[in-house]
Write an enzyme that holds these catalytic residues in place. Structure first.
Site, PDB file in Angstrom:
ATOM      1  N   ASP A 406       0.840  -1.196   0.000  1.00  0.00           N
ATOM      2  CA  ASP A 406       0.000   0.000   0.000  1.00  0.00           C
ATOM      3  C   ASP A 406       0.877   1.248   0.000  1.00  0.00           C
ATOM      4  O   ASP A 406       2.072   1.193   0.273  1.00  0.00           O
ATOM      5  CB  ASP A 406      -0.901  -0.041   1.236  1.00  0.00           C
ATOM      6  CG  ASP A 406      -2.193   0.731   1.050  1.00  0.00           C
ATOM      7  OD1 ASP A 406      -2.266   1.591   0.151  1.00  0.00           O
ATOM      8  OD2 ASP A 406      -3.143   0.470   1.816  1.00  0.00           O
ATOM      9  N   GLU A 409       2.944   5.367  -3.861  1.00  0.00           N
ATOM     10  CA  GLU A 409       3.180   6.493  -4.778  1.00  0.00           C
ATOM     11  C   GLU A 409       4.574   7.126  -4.646  1.00  0.00           C
ATOM     12  O   GLU A 409       5.103   7.546  -5.695  1.00  0.00           O
ATOM     13  CB  GLU A 409       2.096   7.567  -4.570  1.00  0.00           C
ATOM     14  CG  GLU A 409       0.702   7.119  -4.913  1.00  0.00           C
ATOM     15  CD  GLU A 409       0.051   6.283  -3.816  1.00  0.00           C
ATOM     16  OE1 GLU A 409      -0.886   5.542  -4.117  1.00  0.00           O
ATOM     17  OE2 GLU A 409       0.503   6.377  -2.653  1.00  0.00           O
ATOM     18  N   ASP A 482      -8.346   4.269  -3.359  1.00  0.00           N
ATOM     19  CA  ASP A 482      -9.417   4.460  -2.383  1.00  0.00           C
ATOM     20  C   ASP A 482     -10.559   5.262  -3.010  1.00  0.00           C
ATOM     21  O   ASP A 482     -10.703   6.472  -2.769  1.00  0.00           O
ATOM     22  CB  ASP A 482      -8.871   5.169  -1.139  1.00  0.00           C
ATOM     23  CG  ASP A 482      -7.779   4.369  -0.451  1.00  0.00           C
ATOM     24  OD1 ASP A 482      -7.678   3.160  -0.713  1.00  0.00           O
ATOM     25  OD2 ASP A 482      -7.022   4.955   0.352  1.00  0.00           O
TER      26      ASP A 482
END
Length: 791
Positions: A406, A409, A482
């Site tokens: 997760d 980025e 998300d």
């Protein structure tokens, strides 16, 4: 606008060094146009000469190199600093593999220098320095703009001098543009749009542009960049930092060919473990392995198919260390219990680290963190080693089957901040402004490389929220981030996923039901139950099949009256496992794409160019998700084919027509193309259950058809050395004959004798997800060719 002679002279230095805004002011409004009493300054002299690899061009201070990598790939590099060493581009394969060189013919006259390969022609205009790309037959593909195509604006970023760089192209009037990663605008065709390429949650930067004309352009930089087609006659690609304009022009004729060339440059996709094509049960969050084991046991008791349970975040005592909190007891033992039930386990692990963790402190002491951020510097090999040794490697040794990487980025610290953060930092590989988007590639690659060294017999499976060029060569799937749990959110995922597929990355998924719910506990709300069912139906036909969300419960039995619908689609996914796993092999062996926008297979049909809400799932099944509330039908476009069969009824329809399809809550419109051979396995509860079970072959008559049924050991990398088998199948529609060819290859544990139950699909026969009770024929196959006439 008025310019006097002194003003013109004051800007008469090389156009390649002028600031971008000045160049635009001097550019005439249209090619060949001139305002009364004015004359635009001309470019410096353009000189071209042949080299052993292509063409070398100089224009003032600018040096342009054009390399024929293959017959179908041209590499273009333009710079004001040719003596500077080339910046590392780790997403590229080695030069001998990615750009081996190709035979070409060079010609030149007073106006142009021309390079011709067996498939492409590149022309350098010697009056203005711009490039034109054509097929060898002279068909126009793409050209740089007539007025100052390439520009460089010096800037200071992170203490270094670099450039804002831009290249301007002129797309044709009848052309659609796709790819560029994953974005949440809801757009499919990017004509007339601006797209920012900077990593963020739900927004993925992959600078690969695909055209409906059958070419691609790979903008070969990790810098924060922009695609700008607001003025439809101009397509501008801009990067906020870089020493050179660097791109690859890829010609495939068909889009599959373009993506093949892209993966040849940056890496081919490995097989995932077979279980990864099954159903993932996840939520934010399970608080212990006791809870996870209880959920898995209920799936097994209720005979609902399941392959993976997911442990989301906050399992840790301190984020960054592999130490579980007090809710967890004997982790290795509990994982073994799950494995005994044929359930795999994935755990969430972040690149973001708590400063109180030992892993963080070790990295900090060695200056191996991203500056002013709580994330390790994945561009540094030593940092990747430490991350593996002190975190993920220890978890793999416990028995976890997959990592959910997760916040890739990356985000810089808690609370979440992750909008292209590397652009203002210096990292190990270089100026972060030039490597803004590279983190997810290096992060996943580092984990894969260490995994394969530690446990080479277990296929890598990673799930991550971001991606970049070359990442498809990692055993990693991507999910869309998300997103909202609304119909707006669902509608936007379809074009986002299709453009992601057109960016060369074949494995993608969403949070079924969305991550953010419309209210704290929506499970009892009939409107949300309907949305969840529609999203689940769509998710059944994504490459990775996964539910997740910020909800108190998220299991299939949590959704009240729609539970039977969810169970039926789950079972359908598992019946399609022979089809899906065979398509996975095509991804690995032939650079195939499973989730396919219609433009991939009907590129010359303009009706497909803006069609971002339906897709092919493999070569056979057309999927049309229902994307609005309280509807029982939707418009469907059936492209050219001799016939399309309604999967649910067996009724045949003509191709190349728009129609209203029935779509009650329990039905997603599915149509199967005539000529399809659709293999469907027995009803199973996990992906590798009952490998010797009978396979139903549904034949959709009306055209010739082929299918290669692929099998291997379901895990491990022995398939790379030839340990796999293929049963080639062919349907002769004229004679109503099915030919099962000689089996190709073998592997330990291979099922040598198979039963195929052949079904000729017709109205009311061979329909829906259930096993067909009365097949038209039953064939017992032992590896040798069998020809059977089917009536």
């Amino acid at each position: 606008m008025h310019w006097n002679a002194n003003a013109i002279r004051s800007y008469s230095r090389s156009w390649a060094t002028m600031p971008i805004l000045i160049l635009l002011a001097l550019t005439p409004p249209l090619a060949g146009a001139q305002m009364p009493g004015q004359q635009a300054p001309g470019p410096p002299p353009v000189h071209a000469e042949q080299t052993s690899h292509g063409i070398h061009v100089t224009s003032g201070q600018e040096v342009l190199t054009i390399t024929a990598c293959t017959d179908s790939v041209i590499h273009v590099v333009a710079t004001l600093e040719p003596s500077m060493p080339t910046a590392p581009r780790p997403w590229m394969l080695d030069a001998q593999t990615s750009c081996p060189g190709a035979p070409f013919v060079y010609t030149q006259d007073a106006k142009a220098a021309i390079l011709k390969t067996a498939r492409l022609q590149v022309e350098v205009n010697l009056l203005r320095g711009n490039l034109t790309f054509q097929t060898i037959r002279g068909e126009s593909l793409l050209r740089e703009g007539d007025s100052v195509p390439r520009t460089y604006e010096p800037v200071e970023v992170n203490g270094e001098t670099t450039y804002h760089i831009a290249d301007r192209f002129s797309p044709s009037m009848e052309e659609a543009l796709y790819g560029l990663g994953q974005h949440q605008s809801g757009m499919f065709n990017y004509r007339g749009a601006t797209v920012e390429l900077g990593q963020d949650n739900t927004d993925i930067a992959i600078p690969l542009l695909i055209s409906s004309k059958g070419y691609g352009l790979m903008w070969n930089t990790a810098a924060h960049s922009y695609f700008d087609n607001r003025f439809p006659l101009e397509m501008k690609l801009t990067s906020m930092a870089g020493k050179s304009i660097d791109y690859y022009f890829l010609y495939g004729q068909e889009i599959d060919g373009v993506l093949h060339e892209y993966r040849t440059l940056t890496g081919h996709t490995p097989m995932l473990p077979k279980w990864a094509y099954g159903f993932f049960q996840s939520k934010d969050r399970y608080v212990s392995l006791d809870e996870i084991m209880a959920i898995a046991q209920r799936y097994r008791e209720q005979h609902i198919p399941l392959d993976a349970m997911v442990q989301d975040w906050f399992w840790w005592k301190t984020e960054g260390d592999p130490i579980f909190n007090a809710n967890y007891h004997d982790v290795a033992r509990d994982l073994k219990t799950l494995h005994q039930e044929n359930v795999h386990a994935m755990i969430s692990v972040w690149g973001l680290l708590d400063p109180a963790s030992d892993t963080y402190k070790i990295l900090d002491a060695k200056h191996l963190l991203v500056p002013k951020a709580h994330v390790y510097d994945a561009s540094n090999p030593e940092a990747r080693d430490i991350y593996w040794q002190h975190l993920t490697g220890q978890l793999l040794a416990q028995g976890w089957d997959a990592f959910w990487l997760d916040s890739a980025e990356p985000e810089e610290y808690w609370p979440h901040m992750g909008d292209a953060i590397l652009s203002t930092r210096q990292i190990s590989i270089g100026n972060g402004a030039e490597y803004t988007n590279v983190f997810p590639f290096l992060h996943t690659l580092g984990v894969q490389d260490h995994w394969k060294k530690q446990n080479p017999d277990k296929r890598v499976f990673l799930l991550t929220r971001s991606a970049f060029l070359g990442q498809q060569r990692v055993g990693a799937a991507v999910w869309s981030g998300d997103v909202y749990g609304t119909y707006w959110g669902l509608r936007h995922q379809i074009p986002a996923g299709l453009n992601f597929a057109l960016s060369g990355y074949p494995y993608w998924t969403t949070d079924i039901g969305g991550y953010w719910p419309p209210q704290g506990n929506p499970l009892a709300n009939p409107a949300y139950q309907e949305l969840y069912a529609r999203w689940f139906e769509y998710g059944t036909f994504c490459p990775i099949f996964r539910t997740h969300g910020h909800r108190p419960q998220n299991e299939i039995w949590s959704y009240g009256p729609v539970e039977p619908i969810l169970v039926n689609y789950d079972r359908l996914r598992y019946r399609l496992m022979p089809y899906i796993y065979s398509l996975a092999w095509r991804v690995t062996s032939n650079d195939y794409t499973i989730q396919r926008p219609l433009v991939m297979d009907w590129r010359t049909d303009p009706k497909t160019w803006n069609l971002g809400d339906e897709f092919m799932f493999g070569p056979s099944i057309l999927v049309s998700p229902v994307l609005h509330a309280n509807v029982n039908h939707r418009s469907v476009y059936l492209p050219a084919a001799t016939a399309w069969y309604d999967f649910w009824t067996g009724q045949a329809f003509n191709g190349q027509q728009e129609m209203e399809a029935k779509a009650p809550i329990e039905r997603i419109p599915l149509y199967v193309r005539a000529g399809s051979i659709l293999p469907m396995g027995p009803q199973i509860e996990y992906a590798d259950e009952d490998p010797a079970g009978p396979i139903e072959l549904r034949i959709y008559r009306g055209a010739e058809g082929t299918f290669d049924l692929y099998e291997d050991a379901d895990d491990g990398y022995q398939y790379e050395t030839g340990q796999h088998s293929i049963i080639p199948m062919r349907w002769d529609d004229h004679t109503s004959t099915l030919i099962l060819g000689n089996r190709q290859g073998s592997f330990p544990g291979m099922v040598k004798q198979r039963t195929f139950r052949v079904v000729l699909v017709a109205a009311g026969h061979g329909i829906g997800g259930a096993v067909t009770g009365t097949p038209n024929a039953e064939i017992h196959y032992e590896g040798k060719e069998i020809r059977s006439t089917i009536r």
